[in-house]
Motif scaffolding. Structure first.
Motif, PDB file in Angstrom:
ATOM      1  N   GLY A  39      -9.689  -1.468  -0.495  1.00 27.20           N
ATOM      2  CA  GLY A  39     -10.955  -1.924   0.063  1.00 27.20           C
ATOM      3  C   GLY A  39     -12.138  -1.082  -0.349  1.00 27.20           C
ATOM      4  N   ARG A  40     -11.974  -0.205  -1.340  1.00 34.94           N
ATOM      5  CA  ARG A  40     -13.043   0.713  -1.730  1.00 34.94           C
ATOM      6  C   ARG A  40     -13.760   0.230  -2.986  1.00 34.94           C
ATOM      7  NH1 ARG A  40     -13.175   5.125   1.293  1.00 34.94           N
ATOM      8  NH2 ARG A  40     -11.326   5.615   2.530  1.00 34.94           N
ATOM      9  N   ASN A  41     -15.091   0.444  -3.012  1.00 34.02           N
ATOM     10  CA  ASN A  41     -15.891   0.016  -4.156  1.00 34.02           C
ATOM     11  C   ASN A  41     -15.992   1.118  -5.196  1.00 34.02           C
ATOM     12  OD1 ASN A  41     -17.753   1.825  -3.121  1.00 34.02           O
ATOM     13  ND2 ASN A  41     -19.270   0.287  -2.579  1.00 34.02           N
ATOM     14  N   ALA A  42     -16.807   0.887  -6.223  1.00 35.09           N
ATOM     15  CA  ALA A  42     -16.931   1.846  -7.324  1.00 35.09           C
ATOM     16  C   ALA A  42     -17.522   3.174  -6.880  1.00 35.09           C
ATOM     17  CB  ALA A  42     -17.782   1.238  -8.437  1.00 35.09           C
ATOM     18  N   LEU A  43     -18.273   3.162  -5.805  1.00 37.09           N
ATOM     19  CA  LEU A  43     -18.844   4.400  -5.255  1.00 37.09           C
ATOM     20  C   LEU A  43     -17.852   5.131  -4.363  1.00 37.09           C
ATOM     21  CD1 LEU A  43     -22.370   3.001  -4.313  1.00 37.09           C
ATOM     22  CD2 LEU A  43     -21.873   4.631  -6.151  1.00 37.09           C
ATOM     23  N   GLY A  44     -16.693   4.519  -4.121  1.00 39.39           N
ATOM     24  CA  GLY A  44     -15.693   5.131  -3.253  1.00 39.39           C
ATOM     25  C   GLY A  44     -15.862   4.812  -1.793  1.00 39.39           C
ATOM     26  N   ASN A  45     -16.785   3.902  -1.465  1.00 36.04           N
ATOM     27  CA  ASN A  45     -17.043   3.553  -0.072  1.00 36.04           C
ATOM     28  C   ASN A  45     -16.121   2.430   0.384  1.00 36.04           C
ATOM     29  OD1 ASN A  45     -19.206   5.388  -0.113  1.00 36.04           O
ATOM     30  ND2 ASN A  45     -20.646   3.812  -0.771  1.00 36.04           N
ATOM     31  N   GLN A  46     -15.703   2.487   1.655  1.00 34.55           N
ATOM     32  CA  GLN A  46     -14.889   1.435   2.240  1.00 34.55           C
ATOM     33  C   GLN A  46     -15.788   0.243   2.559  1.00 34.55           C
ATOM     34  OE1 GLN A  46     -12.427  -0.881   2.959  1.00 34.55           O
ATOM     35  NE2 GLN A  46     -11.267   1.045   3.069  1.00 34.55           N
ATOM     36  N   ILE A  47     -15.546  -0.888   1.885  1.00 35.33           N
ATOM     37  CA  ILE A  47     -16.413  -2.054   2.093  1.00 35.33           C
ATOM     38  C   ILE A  47     -15.628  -3.295   2.508  1.00 35.33           C
ATOM     39  CG2 ILE A  47     -18.153  -1.207   0.461  1.00 35.33           C
ATOM     40  CD1 ILE A  47     -17.118  -3.355  -1.525  1.00 35.33           C
ATOM     41  N   ASN A  48     -14.311  -3.173   2.666  1.00 34.91           N
ATOM     42  CA  ASN A  48     -13.511  -4.342   3.039  1.00 34.91           C
ATOM     43  C   ASN A  48     -12.428  -3.936   4.038  1.00 34.91           C
ATOM     44  OD1 ASN A  48     -13.151  -7.120   2.871  1.00 34.91           O
ATOM     45  ND2 ASN A  48     -11.649  -6.992   1.220  1.00 34.91           N
ATOM     46  N   ALA A  49     -12.849  -3.253   5.070  1.00 36.29           N
ATOM     47  CA  ALA A  49     -11.917  -2.672   6.037  1.00 36.29           C
ATOM     48  C   ALA A  49     -11.064  -3.737   6.707  1.00 36.29           C
ATOM     49  CB  ALA A  49     -12.701  -1.898   7.095  1.00 36.29           C
ATOM     50  N   GLY A  50      -9.793  -3.418   6.885  1.00 38.00           N
ATOM     51  CA  GLY A  50      -8.879  -4.293   7.596  1.00 38.00           C
ATOM     52  C   GLY A  50      -8.318  -5.438   6.789  1.00 38.00           C
ATOM     53  N   GLN A  51      -8.722  -5.569   5.531  1.00 43.24           N
ATOM     54  CA  GLN A  51      -8.264  -6.696   4.715  1.00 43.24           C
ATOM     55  C   GLN A  51      -7.409  -6.258   3.523  1.00 43.24           C
ATOM     56  OE1 GLN A  51      -8.327  -9.827   5.297  1.00 43.24           O
ATOM     57  NE2 GLN A  51      -9.608  -9.806   7.135  1.00 43.24           N
ATOM     58  N   GLN A  52      -6.909  -5.040   3.555  1.00 45.01           N
ATOM     59  CA  GLN A  52      -6.085  -4.552   2.460  1.00 45.01           C
ATOM     60  C   GLN A  52      -4.710  -5.231   2.471  1.00 45.01           C
ATOM     61  OE1 GLN A  52      -7.728  -2.696   4.659  1.00 45.01           O
ATOM     62  NE2 GLN A  52      -8.757  -0.979   3.676  1.00 45.01           N
ATOM     63  N   ILE A  53      -4.147  -5.393   1.288  1.00 38.50           N
ATOM     64  CA  ILE A  53      -2.785  -5.898   1.146  1.00 38.50           C
ATOM     65  C   ILE A  53      -1.961  -4.849   0.415  1.00 38.50           C
ATOM     66  CG2 ILE A  53      -3.412  -8.332   1.235  1.00 38.50           C
ATOM     67  CD1 ILE A  53      -3.302  -8.411  -1.820  1.00 38.50           C
ATOM     68  N   SER A  54      -0.633  -5.013   0.441  1.00 39.30           N
ATOM     69  CA  SER A  54       0.242  -4.043  -0.208  1.00 39.30           C
ATOM     70  C   SER A  54       0.248  -4.253  -1.719  1.00 39.30           C
ATOM     71  CB  SER A  54       1.664  -4.178   0.330  1.00 39.30           C
ATOM     72  OG  SER A  54       2.269  -5.381  -0.143  1.00 39.30           O
ATOM     73  N   ARG A  55       0.737  -3.276  -2.442  1.00 42.98           N
ATOM     74  CA  ARG A  55       0.822  -3.406  -3.897  1.00 42.98           C
ATOM     75  C   ARG A  55       1.814  -4.501  -4.295  1.00 42.98           C
ATOM     76  NH1 ARG A  55       0.225   2.662  -6.563  1.00 42.98           N
ATOM     77  NH2 ARG A  55      -1.544   3.326  -5.267  1.00 42.98           N
ATOM     78  N   GLN A  56       2.892  -4.631  -3.539  1.00 47.59           N
ATOM     79  CA  GLN A  56       3.850  -5.690  -3.832  1.00 47.59           C
ATOM     80  C   GLN A  56       3.199  -7.062  -3.655  1.00 47.59           C
ATOM     81  OE1 GLN A  56       7.092  -5.123  -4.855  1.00 47.59           O
ATOM     82  NE2 GLN A  56       7.499  -7.312  -5.100  1.00 47.59           N
ATOM     83  N   GLU A  57       2.433  -7.221  -2.584  1.00 47.63           N
ATOM     84  CA  GLU A  57       1.746  -8.492  -2.356  1.00 47.63           C
ATOM     85  C   GLU A  57       0.736  -8.774  -3.456  1.00 47.63           C
ATOM     86  OE1 GLU A  57       1.788  -8.803   2.531  1.00 47.63           O
ATOM     87  OE2 GLU A  57       0.387  -7.423   1.547  1.00 47.63           O
ATOM     88  N   LEU A  58       0.016  -7.741  -3.862  1.00 49.98           N
ATOM     89  CA  LEU A  58      -0.976  -7.909  -4.925  1.00 49.98           C
ATOM     90  C   LEU A  58      -0.305  -8.328  -6.225  1.00 49.98           C
ATOM     91  CD1 LEU A  58      -2.447  -6.396  -7.549  1.00 49.98           C
ATOM     92  CD2 LEU A  58      -3.844  -7.723  -6.008  1.00 49.98           C
ATOM     93  N   LEU A  59       0.804  -7.678  -6.572  1.00 51.69           N
ATOM     94  CA  LEU A  59       1.489  -8.023  -7.815  1.00 51.69           C
ATOM     95  C   LEU A  59       2.027  -9.449  -7.756  1.00 51.69           C
ATOM     96  CD1 LEU A  59       2.331  -7.009 -10.586  1.00 51.69           C
ATOM     97  CD2 LEU A  59       4.451  -6.150  -9.554  1.00 51.69           C
ATOM     98  N   HIS A  60       2.492  -9.875  -6.592  1.00 51.08           N
ATOM     99  CA  HIS A  60       2.936 -11.261  -6.413  1.00 51.08           C
ATOM    100  C   HIS A  60       1.789 -12.231  -6.711  1.00 51.08           C
ATOM    101  CE1 HIS A  60       5.024 -14.730  -4.736  1.00 51.08           C
ATOM    102  NE2 HIS A  60       3.976 -14.962  -3.965  1.00 51.08           N
ATOM    103  N   LEU A  61       0.578 -11.901  -6.237  1.00 52.04           N
ATOM    104  CA  LEU A  61      -0.576 -12.773  -6.469  1.00 52.04           C
ATOM    105  C   LEU A  61      -0.947 -12.839  -7.942  1.00 52.04           C
ATOM    106  CD1 LEU A  61      -2.940 -11.824  -3.488  1.00 52.04           C
ATOM    107  CD2 LEU A  61      -1.409 -13.789  -3.660  1.00 52.04           C
TER     108      LEU A  61
END
Length: 555
Positions: A468-490
């Motif tokens: 959920g972090r942007n190029a500046l390193g700031n958290q901009i999408n809190a609570g909506q993270q998914i796991s790496r396994q889920e991401l790779l599935h997508l």
């Protein structure tokens, strides 16, 4: 620096591949393996951690590809070798992680392949010094006096200085080449001394600051236009080869291209403008010659402004959906079906005509309301004509709600997701709501939307989706993270849903009978620290059993 040293250098790795060190040789090496429109050869991979992404999520140590298709996925090397009678080329992965070739279900790789100059991705440059190193390496493989360019796919937010390089800094890196770099659709931009001399001499002249700065909007438009006017067919073919080489260096082997805004040949054109009727030709020529190294799927973008939807009608009457071969095939209508992309009478008529022709549709959503009017139009067309079997798609969806996910799913639709907010998003809930969508169960896939306002690099999107972090390193999408396994599935198995046609059950996982597209990674995707995830690369990319990218790190 050696080529291998550059490839391992993190910030400059991707650009080094696009620099020409591997672009043309990789394409040429695959040429002999073309058969009837497909890349097909034999290969045995063993002693690896090969994540098949099949329904059981198996991890195997041996994978065999014969005549372009997977014939074995398991852990019995002897059984796999017997399939070839000892004649197949074998690669010892030495414990490395391998995954299916990534499917990018929404990007603009064809635009990237039509960029003017020697286009050089800066997606993994994190400082002005990184830009300088990347451009120095690019200059080693670029004829003296030719433009080195970067148009889109990066933002100064990713640089520790949070600004574009100056004329003096660019001169220090590449004094013998004009340079032009521009962010987003319309800048701002920057150039060096040789570039400043060029831009101030063209007509209409470009206003360039003493520090090499070029204002966004019309000034950037004039600069980009001047470079495009100098493009030749050979330039476009070379750039297309570079774009494919860069893609396979990242492990992205299948690309669903979404077209471009129709160019006007004026300063109003931005980085996302091209001729929709000719922009695919450099790629098609290369595929025809057996030099294509990615699987390209082509959507057709239309922006009619009246209810006659003339260009869309002509497209449907004169083109075939899902037409082609394993390497290059037509796709859907999208990512625009009309100029009024958010809805209205023209949008509705375009959707109606496309439904009657039984084509897929893809549109994009960027606001908190546009998806509502789009889905309402989908529902109206479904009630009148029926679209539940057509897999209509809405892309990006940073603000979509559960209510409208339910409604889209009810008409057979799906969503594809990008981390485009990584570069310039500020949050605190920049979206898309990855967690909500994955938990919902609607058909969903991952894409890059590269490379105008977003990177092409899938590992940057993996970083954004999982942190959920942007190029500046700031958290901009809190609570909506998914796991790496889920991401790779997508990015793999889930994404075959968006391809349609003969691609169904052919890509996205490493199973017997499917096409042999495999990526061996520079590090273990599942354990590498978050701050290193963006620097992940392929050390060996295989399409249909043919090696299309090889850093020499495995033998």
């Amino acid at each position: 620096m050696s080529r291998r040293g550059v490839l391992r250098g993190g910030a400059v790795a991707g650009a080094a591949v696009a620099a020409g060190a591997l672009g043309v040789p990789a394409a040429a090496s695959a040429h002999e393996h073309y058969k009837e429109g497909s890349l097909r050869t034999d290969l045995l991979l063993h002693n690896g951690r090969i994540h098949t992404m099949d329904a059981q999520q198996r991890v195997v140590s041996v994978l065999a590809v014969q005549d372009g298709r997977i014939v074995y996925a398991g852990s019995n090397e002897g059984a796999a070798r017997r399939l070839f009678e000892g004649k197949a080329p074998a690669v010892n992965l030495r414990g490395r992680t391998a995954i299916p070739g990534l499917i990018d279900c929404h990007n603009h790789v064809v635009l990237m392949g039509n960029r003017p100059g020697y286009h050089t991705p800066l997606e993994n440059a994190y400082s002005v010094a990184d830009v300088q190193r990347t451009y120095r390496e690019r200059a080693r493989h670029t004829p003296r006096g030719k433009f080195i360019t970067t148009i889109g796919g990066f933002h100064f937010n990713q640089f520790q200085e949070v600004r574009l390089p100056t004329l003096a800094e660019l001169d220090a890196a590449v004094p013998d080449h004009p340079v032009y770099l521009s962010i987003g659709f319309t800048g701002p931009s920057a150039t060096n001394t040789l570039g400043k001399k060029f831009f101030e001499a063209v007509s209409p002249a470009v206003t360039v600051g003493a520090n090499g700065s070029i204002a966004g909007g019309q000034e950037t438009g004039k600069a980009t236009l001047a470079l495009r006017r100098a493009l030749t067919d050979d330039d476009r073919r070379r750039s297309a080869l570079d774009a494919m080489a860069y893609a396979v260096s990242l492990g992205a082997t299948t690309h669903l291209d979404q077209g471009a805004f129709q160019k006007t040949d004026s300063p109003s054109d931005g980085a996302a403008h091209e001729d929709n009727y000719t922009m695919n030709l450099p790629f098609l020529q290369l595929f025809d010659e057996g030099k294509g190294t990615i699987r390209l799927r082509i959507n057709f973008l239309h922006q009619d402004t009246d209810t006659n939807v003339t260009t869309l009608t002509q497209r449907i009457q004169n083109a075939f959906k899902f037409f082609g071969n394993d390497m290059v095939r037509t796709g859907a209508i999208g990512e625009f079906i009309a100029a009024s992309y958010f809805g209205g009478p023209v949008f509705l008529e375009a959707a109606r005509k496309t439904a009657k022709a039984r084509w897929r549709v893809e549109v994009h959503s960027l606001t908190g309301t546009d998806f509502q009017t789009q889905i309402q139009a989908f529902e109206a067309v479904d009630a009148e004509i029926g679209i539940k079997d057509l897999r209509w798609v809405i892309a990006h969806v940073p603000r979509i709600s559960v209510e409208y996910l339910d409604r889209l799913k009810a008409v057979g639709g799906g969503v594809n997701l990008t981390g485009y907010q990584y570069l310039a998003g500020t949050g605190p809930t920049s979206g898309p709501p990855f967690r909500t969508i994955v938990d919902h169960g609607i058909p969903a896939g991952m894409s890059s939307d590269g490379m105008q306002i977003a990177p092409m690099n899938p590992w940057i999107h993996a970083y954004y989706a999982t942190t959920g972090r942007n190029a500046l390193g700031n958290q901009i999408n809190a609570g909506q993270q998914i796991s790496r396994q889920e991401l790779l599935h997508l990015y793999t198995r889930a994404n075959q849903w968006f391809l349609g046609g003969d691609d169904e059950d052919q890509l996205g996982s490493l199973e017997v009978g499917r096409l042999g597209d495999v990526v061996v990674l520079s590090d273990d995707y599942f354990t590498v620290p978050d701050d290193k995830l963006r620097n992940l690369r392929s050390v060996l990319t295989v399409v249909g059993g043919a090696v299309v990218h090889d850093t020499g790190d495995v033998r």
